[in-house]
Design a protein around this motif. Structure first.
Motif, mmCIF file in Angstrom:
data_model
loop_
_atom_site.group_PDB
_atom_site.id
_atom_site.type_symbol
_atom_site.label_atom_id
_atom_site.label_comp_id
_atom_site.label_asym_id
_atom_site.label_seq_id
_atom_site.Cartn_x
_atom_site.Cartn_y
_atom_site.Cartn_z
ATOM 1 N N CYS A 14 34.540 58.976 -1.856
ATOM 2 C CA CYS A 14 33.543 59.951 -1.611
ATOM 3 C C CYS A 14 33.808 61.248 -0.946
ATOM 4 C CB CYS A 14 32.377 59.257 -0.886
ATOM 5 S SG CYS A 14 31.020 60.394 -0.341
ATOM 6 N N VAL A 15 34.881 60.937 -0.114
ATOM 7 C CA VAL A 15 35.598 62.121 0.562
ATOM 8 C C VAL A 15 36.329 62.881 -0.222
ATOM 9 C CG1 VAL A 15 37.056 62.893 2.408
ATOM 10 C CG2 VAL A 15 35.675 60.854 3.034
ATOM 11 N N ALA A 16 37.126 61.826 -1.169
ATOM 12 C CA ALA A 16 38.162 62.752 -2.233
ATOM 13 C C ALA A 16 37.046 63.445 -3.275
ATOM 14 C CB ALA A 16 38.833 61.521 -2.901
ATOM 15 N N GLU A 17 36.305 62.833 -3.549
ATOM 16 C CA GLU A 17 35.247 63.585 -4.654
ATOM 17 C C GLU A 17 34.643 64.851 -3.910
ATOM 18 O OE1 GLU A 17 33.365 59.858 -6.828
ATOM 19 O OE2 GLU A 17 31.707 61.374 -6.273
ATOM 20 N N SER A 18 34.141 64.753 -2.830
ATOM 21 C CA SER A 18 33.604 66.016 -2.053
ATOM 22 C C SER A 18 34.741 67.037 -2.041
ATOM 23 C CB SER A 18 33.069 65.501 -0.839
ATOM 24 O OG SER A 18 32.319 64.616 -0.698
ATOM 25 N N SER A 19 36.136 66.670 -1.476
ATOM 26 C CA SER A 19 37.006 67.742 -1.400
ATOM 27 C C SER A 19 37.461 68.382 -2.571
ATOM 28 C CB SER A 19 38.122 67.159 -0.652
ATOM 29 O OG SER A 19 38.677 65.972 -0.927
ATOM 30 N N SER A 20 37.361 67.590 -3.587
ATOM 31 C CA SER A 20 37.787 68.104 -5.008
ATOM 32 C C SER A 20 36.547 69.205 -5.323
ATOM 33 C CB SER A 20 38.281 67.097 -6.026
ATOM 34 O OG SER A 20 37.236 67.005 -6.848
ATOM 35 N N GLU A 21 35.446 68.670 -5.099
ATOM 36 C CA GLU A 21 34.165 69.629 -5.308
ATOM 37 C C GLU A 21 34.386 70.930 -4.634
ATOM 38 O OE1 GLU A 21 30.712 66.937 -5.874
ATOM 39 O OE2 GLU A 21 30.266 68.463 -4.807
ATOM 40 N N LEU A 22 34.744 70.860 -3.540
ATOM 41 C CA LEU A 22 34.885 72.030 -2.559
ATOM 42 C C LEU A 22 36.281 72.819 -2.812
ATOM 43 C CD1 LEU A 22 33.521 70.626 0.667
ATOM 44 C CD2 LEU A 22 32.432 72.363 -0.637
ATOM 45 N N GLY A 23 37.164 72.128 -3.470
ATOM 46 C CA GLY A 23 38.547 72.879 -3.568
ATOM 47 C C GLY A 23 39.318 72.824 -2.316
ATOM 48 N N VAL A 24 39.116 71.870 -1.535
ATOM 49 C CA VAL A 24 40.017 71.849 -0.425
ATOM 50 C C VAL A 24 40.868 70.599 -0.455
ATOM 51 C CG1 VAL A 24 38.707 73.047 1.156
ATOM 52 C CG2 VAL A 24 38.362 70.639 1.037
ATOM 53 N N ASP A 25 42.115 70.812 0.154
ATOM 54 C CA ASP A 25 43.019 69.403 0.181
ATOM 55 C C ASP A 25 42.732 68.638 1.375
ATOM 56 O OD1 ASP A 25 44.438 70.028 -1.985
ATOM 57 O OD2 ASP A 25 46.297 70.984 -1.002
#
Ligand code: CTP
Length: 471
Positions: A14-25
């Motif tokens: 879930c964290v991985a998906e959210s960060s990819s959506e936001l475009g942050v590493d």
């Protein structure tokens, strides 16, 4: 190194998906990674670092999680926290920091992952695992924390002087991690701590006590206290213990070094109990010895009434360290106050009445008191050790016997004050206390059994003696 196995919990996806959506590493960092590599059980919290806004990431994650948990935001620190399945997830944006010399409040600028790792306390706490698509599960370890984990070394990513001076709490943390994990603090770090020891003064007492609790809760707490001693932090924290250090000799008579003795007692007790407050009692059981020490030509060294002095000092110490002044403190005081009682008993012929008095005074804590006394045996003379242990075993047996017969633990007066007033037709007065005390004394002395009929008869007799007449 790939650590996919560390990321089994669905929340990481879930964290991985959210960060990819936001475009942050995004990376998992700190204690979670360290403890996973050390196989240290299930984590209480997970630290996530985002190269961007940690707060925004937390909010996005929360919106995707079942039940949409609430996000606590700490704007000043740029951090956010949410609870999921009993675990606290902390989110922070990657930072470069420099600290103000007079406080622990950092001035913060955005930075890269490596900037963020560099400003952390120890290399073993700077290990990060990638949650990014292309590198998911990969370990990022620019300061070679993995080698330090293998070699069991506490080392700082920066020059130790900078790391400790930035946040002096880390000096305590270094000692605590070394104790908890059975690691060594590297020499440069030890030296830097000794050099910056005075900076511990800016740290709140509560934070220091948290670390002390963790040191005491470790398998071998003496390692931590020896390190606090070696780094010269201890005089700022527990001067009462430092005062116990040293051996004096007069006319060929020496007393033992009560500091090192105390540390042995704490290790001994740690082998038999996880009760943190009993461990505190072990740590403080002899503190009254420093102010009461006296040399007498005829009898040698004495520490007269050190237990009483020690129990008073427990209050002052708890107050100074902002520890709770509640039943926990009273328990520690009681253990310190009574710490020599079973000893005295075991040295003499053990009478039932002496045992009844011990059980009466120690009440529900009599077993803990015996545990403390047994831990207090640190003689290296094996025949003496055997003898002392056996003596305490006999005292324990006697306690059992007397308790089964007389039920003195949690003593309740068999005749109430009300009944005394009723019988003699008197109002609340001194006489009631006199009669109640006399009944208790008679029970403890074994003159009468601890039961209603005998106590009532005794009450009548005592009342008559002091000039009362039954109605
Ligand atoms: N940290 C730091 N300096 C501090 C406190 C914490 O650099 N004074 C960093 C470390 O990277 C640490 C992380 O923040 O791993 C999280 O801190 P904390 O939760 O206090 O410690 P943990 O390492 O998780 O270990 P524990 O839970 O055993 O205290």
């Amino acid at each position: 190194m790939n650590l996919n196995s560390a990321l089994k919990k669905p929340v990481f996806k879930c964290v991985a998906e959210s960060s990819s959506e936001l475009g942050v590493d995004t990376y998992v960092i700190g204690g979670f990674v360290r403890d996973h590599l050390l196989n240290r059980g299930t984590p209480q919290d997970i630290d996530i670092v985002a190269v961007g806004s940690g707060i925004e990431l937390a909010q996005t994650v929360a919106s995707k999680l079942p039940g949409k948990p609430q996000v606590s935001i700490f704007k000043n620190f740029g951090t956010a926290m949410l609870k999921h399945e009993g675990i606290e997830l902390e989110f922070v944006g990657a930072r470069r920091e420099s600290y103000d010399r007079n406080s622990r409040k950092p001035t913060v600028e955005n930075g890269t992952l490596e900037d963020d790792q560099r400003r952390r306390d120890f290399t073993i706490n700077a290990l990060a695992i990638s949650l990014n698509k292309d590198t998911y599960g990969e370990l990022l370890d620019p300061f070679d924390g993995i080698t330090d984990l293998e070699k069991k070394i506490i080392r700082t990513p920066l020059e130790p002087g900078v790391t400790y001076s930035d946040d002096p709490l880390r000096m305590m943390r270094a000692v605590r991690f070394a104790t908890q994990l059975d690691f060594e603090i590297e020499l440069k770090s030890l030296q830097a701590i000794a050099q910056h020891k005075e900076r511990i003064k800016i740290i709140s007492k509560e934070r220091i006590v948290d670390e002390l609790h963790k040191i005491l809760a470790s398998e071998k707490p003496s390692n931590g206290f020896a390190l606090l001693h070696k780094t010269e932090l201890l005089p700022f924290i527990l001067p009462e213990l430092i005062a116990l250090q040293g051996i004096e000799e007069k006319e060929g008579q020496r007393h033992k070094d009560n500091f090192w003795h105390t540390l042995e007692v704490v290790d001994n007790i740690a082998e038999t109990t996880d009760n943190l407050w009993l461990r505190w009692a072990a740590l403080l059981h002899d503190i009254g010895k420093a102010p009461t020490k006296k040399w007498h030509k005829k009898i040698g060294w004495t520490f007269h009434a050190h237990e009483f002095m020690g129990s008073k000092m427990v209050y002052t110490l708890f107050k100074r360290l902002r520890m709770p002044l509640n039943d926990k403190m009273k328990y520690v005081q009681k253990m310190v106050l009574m710490s020599s009682r079973p000893q005295i008993l075991s040295e003499e012929f053990v009478t039932d009445s002496a045992v009844r008095r011990l059980v009466h005074d120690a009440g529900e804590h009599v077993d803990d008191l015996m545990t403390l006394c047994e831990a207090d045996i640190t003689t290296k003379n094996s025949s003496k050790q055997k003898k002392y242990k056996n003596n305490f075993k006999l005292v324990r047996q006697k306690i059992e016997e007397v308790e089964q017969r007389d039920h003195i633990r949690n003593f309740q007066p068999p005749v109430s004050g009300e009944e005394i007033m009723e019988t003699f037709g008197i109002k609340p007065s001194r006489e009631i206390g006199i009669i109640k005390d006399a009944i208790k004394e008679a029970i403890l002395e074994g003159e009468i059994p601890n039961e209603y009929t005998a106590a009532k008869r005794f009450m009548m007799k005592k009342g008559k003696e002091i000039g009362l007449k039954a109605k």
